[in-house]
Design a protein around this motif. Structure first.
Motif, PDB file in Angstrom:
ATOM      1  N   ASP A 172       4.270   8.063   3.181  1.00 30.56           N
ATOM      2  CA  ASP A 172       4.875   7.683   1.904  1.00 30.56           C
ATOM      3  C   ASP A 172       6.131   6.843   2.138  1.00 30.56           C
ATOM      4  O   ASP A 172       6.802   6.980   3.166  1.00 30.56           O
ATOM      5  N   GLY A 173       6.466   6.008   1.185  1.00 35.14           N
ATOM      6  CA  GLY A 173       7.762   5.349   1.106  1.00 35.14           C
ATOM      7  C   GLY A 173       8.180   4.589   2.338  1.00 35.14           C
ATOM      8  O   GLY A 173       7.413   3.831   2.939  1.00 35.14           O
ATOM      9  N   ALA A 174       9.439   4.811   2.736  1.00 35.51           N
ATOM     10  CA  ALA A 174      10.013   4.083   3.867  1.00 35.51           C
ATOM     11  C   ALA A 174       9.272   4.371   5.161  1.00 35.51           C
ATOM     12  O   ALA A 174       9.158   3.502   6.030  1.00 35.51           O
ATOM     13  N   GLU A 177      -3.948  -1.052   7.457  1.00 39.85           N
ATOM     14  CA  GLU A 177      -2.720  -0.930   6.666  1.00 39.85           C
ATOM     15  C   GLU A 177      -2.944  -0.025   5.459  1.00 39.85           C
ATOM     16  O   GLU A 177      -2.075   0.799   5.118  1.00 39.85           O
ATOM     17  N   LYS A 227       1.317  -2.745  13.281  1.00 40.14           N
ATOM     18  CA  LYS A 227       0.987  -4.168  13.291  1.00 40.14           C
ATOM     19  C   LYS A 227       1.394  -4.819  14.608  1.00 40.14           C
ATOM     20  O   LYS A 227       0.695  -5.698  15.137  1.00 40.14           O
ATOM     21  N   ALA A 258       6.074   4.881   5.444  1.00 41.54           N
ATOM     22  CA  ALA A 258       4.863   4.056   5.433  1.00 41.54           C
ATOM     23  C   ALA A 258       5.185   2.630   5.865  1.00 41.54           C
ATOM     24  O   ALA A 258       4.463   2.028   6.677  1.00 41.54           O
ATOM     25  N   ASP A 259       6.280   2.069   5.350  1.00 43.15           N
ATOM     26  CA  ASP A 259       6.681   0.713   5.744  1.00 43.15           C
ATOM     27  C   ASP A 259       6.965   0.647   7.240  1.00 43.15           C
ATOM     28  O   ASP A 259       6.585  -0.312   7.925  1.00 43.15           O
ATOM     29  N   HIS A 260       7.639   1.673   7.741  1.00 42.52           N
ATOM     30  CA  HIS A 260       7.942   1.740   9.173  1.00 42.52           C
ATOM     31  C   HIS A 260       6.655   1.768   9.987  1.00 42.52           C
ATOM     32  O   HIS A 260       6.509   1.014  10.966  1.00 42.52           O
ATOM     33  N   ARG A 270      -0.912   3.493   4.597  1.00 44.43           N
ATOM     34  CA  ARG A 270      -0.176   3.723   3.350  1.00 44.43           C
ATOM     35  C   ARG A 270      -0.714   4.932   2.581  1.00 44.43           C
ATOM     36  O   ARG A 270      -0.027   5.439   1.698  1.00 44.43           O
ATOM     37  N   VAL A 326       3.652   0.778   9.197  1.00 43.47           N
ATOM     38  CA  VAL A 326       2.934  -0.491   9.096  1.00 43.47           C
ATOM     39  C   VAL A 326       3.516  -1.498  10.082  1.00 43.47           C
ATOM     40  O   VAL A 326       2.782  -2.176  10.820  1.00 43.47           O
ATOM     41  N   ARG A 327       4.827  -1.620  10.111  1.00 42.66           N
ATOM     42  CA  ARG A 327       5.464  -2.570  11.045  1.00 42.66           C
ATOM     43  C   ARG A 327       5.139  -2.225  12.493  1.00 42.66           C
ATOM     44  O   ARG A 327       4.809  -3.100  13.300  1.00 42.66           O
TER      45      ARG A 327
END
Length: 442
Positions: free
Chosen positions: A331-333, A323, A343, A335-337, A327, A339-340
């Motif tokens: 960057d930003g959104a 993770e 995972k 990176a969140d996408h 990151r 990660v999900r």
């Protein structure tokens, strides 16, 4: 005109009940639409280019079949229309009580598809170029808030593709469709790996819908580039079958693998949007397909059966380290996408060992399946070149180092299991990428 292959695919499709592919079918479009969707009212959604190619003839055919229409919504021909949600909102506002007909190619179809779905309407598409496989697909790739995602929505009830109209489209659009269909080669190989590892078993009927027509559809690249209308039948049918297969399967796995994630990432970076015309989706997918074919060559050169699987599973990075790397990569959104998505497919220890054991134990047979599916990188590059499609990173404004840097990003981008994940989990990912750029491709 509907071939036996299309009829068989329509029988399994969820949303699409009618398809007409052939020379001169635009003249019969009104009759086809009335038979499946009634007599209207209809609204034709086009841009200035697609309206000039077929708008008046489509309108005349609708009127001749007794259908009513409201004034069309015609976007400007320049700048090129972009698949962003604000354009979808424009279409929704113009629809009124009418059934929309998308007259155009990828972007127009995706925008109308999503607009119709959000307004709980059926819709139809009259394709004007053999530029992508999304005509009959049930999702709409859309950019919003910095991330390109495929929005769930219904496919068209009717698809009409007049080969004379399609063959007259600008050559870059045909090249895009050729690149998009070529993606089924490495994409199919990714599905084989997901099948062997038990992550996503192959649906044999859906597999056949897509894969049985790929080689014939790609077999006449020079004739396609020359605008030979008769050469377009295989390409257009192959693109339509790909979308119908996605409907039958309920997802995009039959039509795409890791090669598409290269394209999506370059699109999110706005690669080529300032060109006229902008770089196409299929143009970028073509380079992603070459990258993945080369990656597969590197993978197949390894003796996977000799890998110490227990040691590889035990050496797997813990999730918190992965993770952290994601990151620093995004960057930003986005990176969140990532990660999900990553995972969702992450495994380590005994779980990873159990996932990879069938692949390692059956490697000689799996390698034979992969070789039967794949095309040599240099062979595919030459086919793409003859079709006028992107065949080198430079063709889309990238350097080899740019492509190289996209490999780990593509691996993180989606949860779909591909060759990138297999190599990563076996601990040979970096070595294979090195082989791609020093020994196999560029």
């Amino acid at each position: 005109m509907t071939s036996q292959a299309l009829l068989g695919a329509l029988a399994r499709a969820v949303d699409t009940s009618g398809a007409a592919v052939g020379r001169g079918v635009l003249a019969e479009s009104g009759r086809h639409l009335a038979a499946h969707l009634g007599t209207g009212p209809y609204i034709v959604v086009a841009d200035q280019n697609t309206w000039a190619a077929a708008g008046e003839r489509l309108t005349f055919s609708l009127e001749d079949a007794g259908c009513t229409t409201i004034p069309p919504l015609i976007f400007p021909g320049r700048p090129t229309l972009y698949a962003s949600y604000d354009n979808c909102e424009v279409i929704k506002a113009a629809m009124g009580a009418a059934t929309p007909i998308a007259l155009g190619a990828g972007t127009l179809n995706d925008l109308v598809k999503l607009a119709a779905f959000e307004m709980t309407r059926d819709y139809a598409v009259v394709g004007t170029a053999a530029s992508m496989d999304g005509y009959t697909g049930a999702g709409a790739p859309m950019s919003e808030k910095g991330v390109k995602v495929t929005r769930n929505c219904k496919a068209p009830v009717v698809v009409i593709m007049d080969l004379d109209v399609v063959a007259a489209a600008p050559g870059f659009l045909t090249a895009s469709g050729y690149g998009d269909l070529a993606a089924k080669i490495p994409g199919g190989a990714d599905w084989i790996l997901a099948d062997v590892t038990g992550i996503e078993p192959i649906d044999e009927d859906v597999w056949a819908m897509v894969q049985s027509g790929v080689a014939p559809a790609l077999s006449r690249p020079a004739a396609l580039a020359a605008g030979d209308a008769d050469a377009f039948e295989g390409l257009v049918e192959g693109l339509c079958l790909s979308g119908l297969a996605m409907q039958a399967y309920g997802g995009t796995r039959p039509a795409s693998g890791a090669e598409h994630y290269f394209s999506h990432l370059w699109e999110l970076a706005h690669l080529g949007v300032d060109l006229d015309p902008p770089l196409s989706h299929g143009g970028k997918v073509a380079i992603g397909s070459l990258a993945m074919c080369a990656f597969y060559e590197a993978l197949l050169a390894r003796d996977i059966a000799a890998i110490d699987l227990r040691a590889a599973a035990d050496a797997r990075q813990p999730w918190d380290e992965i993770e952290a790397d994601i990151r620093t990569t995004f960057d930003g959104a986005l990176a969140d996408h990532a990660v999900r998505e990553t995972k969702a497919k992450y495994a380590s220890g005994n779980e990873l060992y159990a996932r990879l054991k069938p692949l390692v134990d059956q490697w000689p047979a799996v390698a034979d399946r992969l070789r039967a599916q794949l095309v040599a990188t240099d062979e595919l590059s030459e086919q793409l070149r003859l079709a006028g499609a992107s065949a080198r990173p430079e063709d889309i404004g990238l350097t080899p180092d740019d492509v190289r840097a996209t490999f780990p990003r593509a691996m993180y981008y989606r949860s779909r299991y591909t060759a990138l994940d297999v190599a990563w989990e076996l601990g040979i990912f970096d070595d294979l990428v090195e082989d791609v750029f020093t020994r196999i491709w560029i």
